[in-house]
Enzyme design. Structure first.
Site, PDB file in Angstrom:
ATOM      1  N   ASN A 129       0.795  -1.221   0.000  1.00 34.40           N
ATOM      2  CA  ASN A 129       0.000   0.000   0.000  1.00 34.40           C
ATOM      3  C   ASN A 129       0.835   1.283   0.000  1.00 34.40           C
ATOM      4  OD1 ASN A 129      -2.300   1.921   1.042  1.00 34.40           O
ATOM      5  ND2 ASN A 129      -0.701   1.956   2.630  1.00 34.40           N
ATOM      6  N   ILE A 180      -9.376   9.635  -2.232  1.00 37.91           N
ATOM      7  CA  ILE A 180      -9.849   9.121  -0.939  1.00 37.91           C
ATOM      8  C   ILE A 180      -9.529  10.147   0.140  1.00 37.91           C
ATOM      9  CG2 ILE A 180      -9.608   7.230   0.726  1.00 37.91           C
ATOM     10  CD1 ILE A 180     -10.856   6.331  -1.938  1.00 37.91           C
ATOM     11  N   LYS A 219       1.642   3.733 -11.256  1.00 34.23           N
ATOM     12  CA  LYS A 219       0.404   3.009 -10.915  1.00 34.23           C
ATOM     13  C   LYS A 219      -0.047   2.091 -12.056  1.00 34.23           C
ATOM     14  CE  LYS A 219      -0.161   4.503  -6.702  1.00 34.23           C
ATOM     15  NZ  LYS A 219      -0.038   3.584  -5.561  1.00 34.23           N
ATOM     16  N   TYR A 270       3.553   9.446 -11.279  1.00 33.12           N
ATOM     17  CA  TYR A 270       2.565   8.694 -10.482  1.00 33.12           C
ATOM     18  C   TYR A 270       1.749   7.784 -11.393  1.00 33.12           C
ATOM     19  CZ  TYR A 270      -1.090   7.906  -6.974  1.00 33.12           C
ATOM     20  OH  TYR A 270      -1.977   7.326  -6.088  1.00 33.12           O
TER      21      TYR A 270
HETATM   22  P1  NAI Z   1      -0.976   8.561   3.299  1.00 34.23           P
HETATM   23  O1  NAI Z   1       0.068   9.584   3.007  1.00 34.23           O
HETATM   24  O2  NAI Z   1      -2.163   8.949   4.121  1.00 34.23           O
HETATM   25  O3  NAI Z   1      -0.309   7.294   3.985  1.00 34.23           O
HETATM   26  C1  NAI Z   1       0.809   6.680   3.369  1.00 34.23           C
HETATM   27  C2  NAI Z   1       1.615   5.925   4.404  1.00 34.23           C
HETATM   28  O4  NAI Z   1       2.707   5.321   3.703  1.00 34.23           O
HETATM   29  C3  NAI Z   1       2.202   6.834   5.488  1.00 34.23           C
HETATM   30  O5  NAI Z   1       2.063   6.245   6.753  1.00 34.23           O
HETATM   31  C4  NAI Z   1       3.666   6.962   5.081  1.00 34.23           C
HETATM   32  O6  NAI Z   1       4.543   7.157   6.189  1.00 34.23           O
HETATM   33  C5  NAI Z   1       3.897   5.631   4.390  1.00 34.23           C
HETATM   34  N1  NAI Z   1       5.014   5.660   3.443  1.00 34.23           N
HETATM   35  C6  NAI Z   1       5.259   6.566   2.464  1.00 34.23           C
HETATM   36  N2  NAI Z   1       6.422   6.273   1.844  1.00 34.23           N
HETATM   37  C7  NAI Z   1       6.902   5.144   2.442  1.00 34.23           C
HETATM   38  C8  NAI Z   1       8.060   4.363   2.256  1.00 34.23           C
HETATM   39  N3  NAI Z   1       9.003   4.688   1.346  1.00 34.23           N
HETATM   40  N4  NAI Z   1       8.225   3.264   3.015  1.00 34.23           N
HETATM   41  C9  NAI Z   1       7.303   2.935   3.960  1.00 34.23           C
HETATM   42  N5  NAI Z   1       6.204   3.660   4.203  1.00 34.23           N
HETATM   43  C10 NAI Z   1       6.008   4.756   3.451  1.00 34.23           C
HETATM   44  O7  NAI Z   1      -1.415   8.014   1.860  1.00 34.23           O
HETATM   45  P2  NAI Z   1      -2.768   7.290   1.411  1.00 34.23           P
HETATM   46  O8  NAI Z   1      -3.670   8.306   0.848  1.00 34.23           O
HETATM   47  O9  NAI Z   1      -3.257   6.422   2.495  1.00 34.23           O
HETATM   48  O10 NAI Z   1      -2.239   6.393   0.192  1.00 34.23           O
HETATM   49  C11 NAI Z   1      -1.957   5.009   0.358  1.00 34.23           C
HETATM   50  C12 NAI Z   1      -1.868   4.360  -1.010  1.00 34.23           C
HETATM   51  O11 NAI Z   1      -3.090   4.559  -1.699  1.00 34.23           O
HETATM   52  C13 NAI Z   1      -0.768   4.912  -1.907  1.00 34.23           C
HETATM   53  O12 NAI Z   1      -0.168   3.867  -2.638  1.00 34.23           O
HETATM   54  C14 NAI Z   1      -1.524   5.825  -2.846  1.00 34.23           C
HETATM   55  O13 NAI Z   1      -0.876   5.975  -4.087  1.00 34.23           O
HETATM   56  C15 NAI Z   1      -2.835   5.083  -2.986  1.00 34.23           C
HETATM   57  N6  NAI Z   1      -3.911   5.933  -3.417  1.00 34.23           N
HETATM   58  C16 NAI Z   1      -4.347   6.980  -2.623  1.00 34.23           C
HETATM   59  C17 NAI Z   1      -5.366   7.786  -3.068  1.00 34.23           C
HETATM   60  C18 NAI Z   1      -5.886   8.944  -2.254  1.00 34.23           C
HETATM   61  O14 NAI Z   1      -6.653   9.753  -2.783  1.00 34.23           O
HETATM   62  N7  NAI Z   1      -5.544   9.058  -0.972  1.00 34.23           N
HETATM   63  C19 NAI Z   1      -5.999   7.572  -4.393  1.00 34.23           C
HETATM   64  C20 NAI Z   1      -5.487   6.436  -5.113  1.00 34.23           C
HETATM   65  C21 NAI Z   1      -4.482   5.652  -4.640  1.00 34.23           C
END
Ligand code: NAI
Length: 254
Positions: free
Chosen positions: A95, A194, A165, A161
């Site tokens: 994730n 989201i 993806k 990005y």
């Molecule tokens: P977020 O920023 O709320 O949480 C991401 C988490 O991943 C954080 O805890 C961060 O510390 C951790 N993280 C980031 N880089 C890291 C690394 N190199 N190693 C380990 N941990 C790492 O992000 P969110 O929104 O929860 O996104 C999660 C996934 O969902 C991502 O892959 C994102 O691309 C995908 N996504 C999110 C969307 C959105 O609108 N929030 C839409 C579509 C996909």
């Protein structure tokens, strides 16, 4: 995390990357509610440990491990440790991801490109490789990769990005083909926008435009992504592999 689940992951060991916030946190909580022993990982140790503390307080079973997904050696060491401590790895959700800089393609620097590709593409590959090794030799498992609606279509100012993806979807299909015979199912989930911290970074006028492109006329909740990830991780999806499922309020249909 208050209500008990239906034990869809009872007696399973499950790993979540980026479990300290947003979607990853919601998935870790949902896995735990469904009876899994959850290994929450992140590179933000405070955030990951907070997720574990909250799961434990709610009666779930979880532990924290530091994992920077860009570091392949950390993936390999973690999977070896999980197999040693828990006997096997049943479920993995790749994730962790970053949004990266929103700039037009011709203005994107090498560093901006590589930061996103390293995390969102290579980070998933390092995970899948280590997880497939462990699962295929143990007789099977389920991997869920968090892609995006931008794993299917383009979007302005997100070239790295979008490329990453789309790459995650291709990797998902190839891994499913290579390891299906060993009982490893690999699927991808494609969320739309989201309500995590990311939404706050989108200017209000762009948010209105985006809402108009969603038939359900709202952004999604992290828990709605977690519900799909759970289902794909469970035996309820026992005949599903190599698939991409949007969780997008109808964005891709519009
Ligand atoms: P977020 O920023 O709320 O949480 C991401 C988490 O991943 C954080 O805890 C961060 O510390 C951790 N993280 C980031 N880089 C890291 C690394 N190199 N190693 C380990 N941990 C790492 O992000 P969110 O929104 O929860 O996104 C999660 C996934 O969902 C991502 O892959 C994102 O691309 C995908 N996504 C999110 C969307 C959105 O609108 N929030 C839409 C579509 C996909």
């Amino acid at each position: 995390m208050t209500t008990r689940g239906k034990d869809l992951l009872k007696d399973k060991t499950a790993l979540v990357t980026g479990g300290g916030a947003g979607i990853g946190r919601a998935i870790a909580e949902r896995y735990a509610r469904e009876g899994a022993t959850v290994i929450v990982t992140d590179f933000n140790d405070d955030a990951g440990q907070q997720t574990v503390a909250d799961i434990t307080r709610a009666g779930g079973n979880a532990s924290y491990e530091h994992l920077n997904v860009c570091n392949s050696a950390e993936h390999d060491a973690l999977i070896a440790k999980i197999v040693m401590q828990h006997g096997r790895l049943d479920v993995a959700c790749n994730n962790a991801g970053i949004s990266g800089a929103m700039v037009p393609l011709v203005e994107m620097t090498d560093a901006q490109w590589l930061e996103v590709i390293n995390t969102n593409l290579s980070g998933v590959f390092f995970g899948i490789r280590a997880q497939c090794r462990a699962m295929s030799s143990a007789g099977g498992g389920a991997i869920v990769n968090i892609s995006s609606i931008l794993g299917q279509v383009g979007f302005p100012a997100t070239v790295a990005y979008t490329a990453a993806k789309h790459g995650v979807v291709g990797m998902t299909q190839t891994a499913a083909i290579e390891y299906g015979a060993q009982g490893v199912r690999v699927n991808a989930v494609g969320p739309t926008f989201i309500k995590t911290s990311w939404i706050n970074n989108i200017p209000p006028d762009l948010q209105s435009d985006l809402l108009a492109r969603h038939p359900l006329a709202r952004f999604g909740e992290a828990e709605e992504v977690a519900a799909l990830a759970l289902w794909l991780s469970s035996d309820e999806a026992s005949y599903i592999t190599g698939a991409y499922y949007p969780v997008d309020g109808g964005y891709l249909a519009a």
